[in-house]
Design an enzyme around this catalytic site. Structure first.
Site, PDB file in Angstrom:
ATOM      1  N   GLU A 135      -3.361  -0.207   8.058  1.00  0.00           N
ATOM      2  CA  GLU A 135      -2.182   0.198   8.840  1.00  0.00           C
ATOM      3  C   GLU A 135      -2.281  -0.375  10.239  1.00  0.00           C
ATOM      4  OE1 GLU A 135      -1.272   4.419   9.172  1.00  0.00           O
ATOM      5  OE2 GLU A 135      -1.726   4.723   7.051  1.00  0.00           O
TER       6      GLU A 135
ATOM      7  N   ARG B 196       0.857  -1.194   0.000  1.00  0.00           N
ATOM      8  CA  ARG B 196       0.000   0.000   0.000  1.00  0.00           C
ATOM      9  C   ARG B 196       0.889   1.240   0.000  1.00  0.00           C
ATOM     10  NH1 ARG B 196      -2.556   3.134   4.764  1.00  0.00           N
ATOM     11  NH2 ARG B 196      -3.964   4.520   3.649  1.00  0.00           N
TER      12      ARG B 196
ATOM     13  N   HIS C 276      -3.170  10.923   0.787  1.00  0.00           N
ATOM     14  CA  HIS C 276      -2.599  10.722   2.127  1.00  0.00           C
ATOM     15  C   HIS C 276      -1.996  12.065   2.566  1.00  0.00           C
ATOM     16  CE1 HIS C 276      -1.025   7.394   4.982  1.00  0.00           C
ATOM     17  NE2 HIS C 276      -0.756   8.550   5.572  1.00  0.00           N
TER      18      HIS C 276
ATOM     19  N   TYR D 291      -4.299   1.755  15.749  1.00  0.00           N
ATOM     20  CA  TYR D 291      -3.100   1.916  16.578  1.00  0.00           C
ATOM     21  C   TYR D 291      -3.363   1.625  18.047  1.00  0.00           C
ATOM     22  CZ  TYR D 291      -0.620   3.454  12.524  1.00  0.00           C
ATOM     23  OH  TYR D 291      -0.027   3.453  11.290  1.00  0.00           O
TER      24      TYR D 291
ATOM     25  N   ASN E 169      -7.387   1.635   9.831  1.00  0.00           N
ATOM     26  CA  ASN E 169      -6.074   1.788  10.460  1.00  0.00           C
ATOM     27  C   ASN E 169      -6.271   1.721  11.964  1.00  0.00           C
ATOM     28  OD1 ASN E 169      -5.110   2.290   7.912  1.00  0.00           O
ATOM     29  ND2 ASN E 169      -4.630   4.450   8.260  1.00  0.00           N
TER      30      ASN E 169
ATOM     31  N   GLU F 192      -7.478   8.325   6.381  1.00  0.00           N
ATOM     32  CA  GLU F 192      -7.785   8.945   7.675  1.00  0.00           C
ATOM     33  C   GLU F 192      -8.320  10.375   7.559  1.00  0.00           C
ATOM     34  OE1 GLU F 192      -4.416   8.597  10.304  1.00  0.00           O
ATOM     35  OE2 GLU F 192      -4.526   6.418  10.342  1.00  0.00           O
TER      36      GLU F 192
HETATM   37  C1  GBH Z   1      -1.289   7.159  10.725  1.00  0.00           C
HETATM   38  O1  GBH Z   1      -1.953   8.062  11.528  1.00  0.00           O
HETATM   39  C2  GBH Z   1      -0.962   7.772   9.408  1.00  0.00           C
HETATM   40  O2  GBH Z   1      -1.834   7.305   8.396  1.00  0.00           O
HETATM   41  C3  GBH Z   1       0.464   7.577   8.987  1.00  0.00           C
HETATM   42  O3  GBH Z   1       0.773   8.460   7.957  1.00  0.00           O
HETATM   43  C4  GBH Z   1       1.370   7.765  10.192  1.00  0.00           C
HETATM   44  O4  GBH Z   1       2.726   7.794   9.860  1.00  0.00           O
HETATM   45  C5  GBH Z   1       1.093   6.645  11.134  1.00  0.00           C
HETATM   46  O5  GBH Z   1      -0.256   6.567  11.438  1.00  0.00           O
HETATM   47  C6  GBH Z   1       1.869   6.749  12.445  1.00  0.00           C
HETATM   48  O6  GBH Z   1       1.541   7.925  13.116  1.00  0.00           O
HETATM   49  O7  GBH Z   1      -2.633   9.802  21.987  1.00  0.00           O
HETATM   50  O8  GBH Z   1      -2.102   7.572  22.657  1.00  0.00           O
HETATM   51  O9  GBH Z   1      -4.361   8.094  22.062  1.00  0.00           O
HETATM   52  C7  GBH Z   1      -2.165   7.610  12.849  1.00  0.00           C
HETATM   53  C8  GBH Z   1      -3.079   8.474  13.649  1.00  0.00           C
HETATM   54  C9  GBH Z   1      -3.266   9.632  15.680  1.00  0.00           C
HETATM   55  C10 GBH Z   1      -3.136   7.228  15.749  1.00  0.00           C
HETATM   56  C11 GBH Z   1      -2.885   9.697  17.117  1.00  0.00           C
HETATM   57  C12 GBH Z   1      -2.823   7.310  17.237  1.00  0.00           C
HETATM   58  C13 GBH Z   1      -3.177   8.849  19.222  1.00  0.00           C
HETATM   59  C14 GBH Z   1      -2.589   7.927  20.176  1.00  0.00           C
HETATM   60  N1  GBH Z   1      -2.760   8.447  15.057  1.00  0.00           N
HETATM   61  N2  GBH Z   1      -3.332   8.513  17.813  1.00  0.00           N
HETATM   62  S1  GBH Z   1      -2.956   8.381  21.847  1.00  0.00           S
END
Ligand code: GBH
Length: 445
Positions: free
Chosen positions: A347, A69, A113, A284, A282, A158
């Site tokens: 992601e 991707r 993006h 995290y 995505n 996103e």
């Molecule tokens: C993605 O965004 C993007 O698509 C990518 O470009 C980027 O490099 C990658 O992730 C890594 O950042 O404050 O502990 O609750 C991720 C968006 C926003 C996910 C902030 C996690 C907060 C964590 N992120 N979010 S917390």
């Protein structure tokens, strides 16, 4: 075939910012303005992928992924945001796609993006409805050239993060701090998604997806007010972007004092809600929120971040909660039922302070644990009936991490930015073995 891949984005890896007719993007402007990106870093050179793409494709082939991707740099294609086409920009992606196909790696291309042509920002960016039509023009141009070899298209990455960081808080390009007045940037991106989807389909694009970053939302306590705060956060982060696409309607925004989105015109929701071949997700980490303390100034927001505690954290400080991925995917299935198309985890990954040891080895055990845990959670969600078709690790390479510059490393491959030397980390070797085993058994995860 289940897709196992790595993910990247144009501004974060390509560099060659002023080469071969590329126009200026909002991230060029933002990163070059002092104080916006840590240590004054920019994406001018990044991983120099524009010149080293072939080496990077070889790294993926050796890793054993069957999909990649990447995102296309809009200003490489339409340097001024209008219909004028820069052939050299198209030629770059043509070479990349051919290189991937030659290795049996299925390309999955993201249109947007976050690197909007600056010329469009000068006309209001995503606050201007016209930008949605310009995205459709750009979708037409790239798919006319590449749809014969690119079977998977992702319109947006996103839109929530782009709206919040770019337009509400100003910590990302274009650096506007409009708070809730940023909401038209949500609707116009979604409209752009719908119009771009039409353009892609007209050019025979195979599968069309949109990628939303989704988070399970936890209330800080059992109190009714915290439950209401969690519901409001879920509405803003998840439902504002998933509901219109999957259900054809916006969620109730009255908790934000917003009776309705004035940017919406008749017919827009039909455009936005046309059938999709997949939802890109995505993931995290989960988010835990509470009701604001009485009298607290939250800028009108009916929640505060209460922080997830009691879990390990990444170098960024983000909590590591693998089961959150299972919770998220099963939650999407429960909420949307048959309206949920197949899901692609576009992601998932973590940052670490990785550096080669004296032996040259980058021993990123934390990333191995992160990926192992999340792949297990993915398998659990699938066992509970969620139709997942792909999983992409963020990221192939250490790269330009937006406002953090090069200070957060997400790669399976270490990049020494002074020399551009690539060194596969321990996680790369671990994933390679893992993928070889998957391939052998023929089943996902
Ligand atoms: C993605 O965004 C993007 O698509 C990518 O470009 C980027 O490099 C990658 O992730 C890594 O950042 O404050 O502990 O609750 C991720 C968006 C926003 C996910 C902030 C996690 C907060 C964590 N992120 N979010 S917390």
């Amino acid at each position: 075939m289940f897709l196992w891949g790595t993910a990247t984005a144009s501004y974060q890896i390509e560099g060659a910012a002023a080469e071969d007719g590329r126009g200026t993007s909002i991230w060029d402007t933002f990163a070059h303005e002092s104080g916006n990106v840590r240590d004054g870093h920019t994406g001018d050179v990044a991983c120099d992928h524009y010149h080293r793409w072939s080496e990077d494709v070889t790294l993926m082939a050796d890793l054993g992924v069957n999909s990649y991707r990447f995102s296309i740099s809009w200003p490489r294609i339409h340097p001024r945001g209008d219909r004028e086409v820069n052939q050299a920009g198209l030629d770059f992606y043509d070479r990349l796609v051919d290189g991937l196909c030659a290795q049996g790696i299925t390309p999955a291309a993201t249109l947007f993006h976050w690197d909007l042509p600056q010329a469009l920002e000068d006309r209001g960016g995503w606050l201007n409805r016209d930008t949605a039509h310009r995205l459709a023009d750009y979708a037409h141009t790239v798919s006319a050239r590449l749809a014969d070899r690119v079977p998977i298209w992702i319109t947006l990455n996103e839109p929530f993060i782009h709206m919040v960081f770019g337009y509400a808080l100003g910590t990302h390009a274009p650096g506007r701090a409009l708070f809730l007045d940023a909401l038209p940037a949500a609707h116009h991106q979604l409209l752009g998604h719908g119009l771009a989807t039409r353009a892609l389909r007209a050019n025979g694009a195979g599968r069309v997806l949109v990628t939303n970053n989704c988070t399970p939302v936890w209330a800080a306590s059992d109190a009714e007010r915290d439950a209401r705060a969690a519901d409001a956060y879920d509405t803003l982060h998840n439902r504002l972007f998933n509901d219109p696409v999957l259900l054809g309607s916006y969620p109730d925004l009255s908790a934000f004092g917003v009776p309705a989105l004035d940017a919406v015109r008749d017919g827009d929701l039909e455009v936005i809600a046309q059938p999709l071949d997949g939802l890109g997700v995505n993931y995290y980490n989960p988010t835990r929120v509470a009701a604001p303390a009485p009298g607290a100034d939250t800028g009108g927001l009916p929640f505060v971040d209460a922080g997830v505690t009691g879990h390990p954290t990444t170098a960024f400080g983000w909590p590591v909660v693998p089961d959150g991925l299972r919770e998220l995917l099963t939650g999407l299935r429960a909420r949307y039922g048959d309206a949920l198309p197949p899901v692609y985890v576009t992601e998932n990954g973590c940052s670490q302070a990785d550096e080669p040891g004296p032996d040259g080895v980058v021993d990123d055990q934390g990333r191995i644990a992160y990926l192992d845990g999340h792949i297990a959670a993915l398998r659990a969600a699938m066992a509970e009936g969620v139709d997942v078709r792909g999983y992409y690790v963020w990221s192939l390479l250490d790269n330009f991490e937006w406002a953090e510059g090069y200070n957060q490393r997400f790669g399976l491959v270490h990049v020494d930015f002074a020399t551009q030397k690539r060194t596969p980390k321990a996680s790369y070797h671990w994933l390679k073995n893992r993928l070889a085993a998957e391939h052998h058994h023929g089943t996902p995860a």
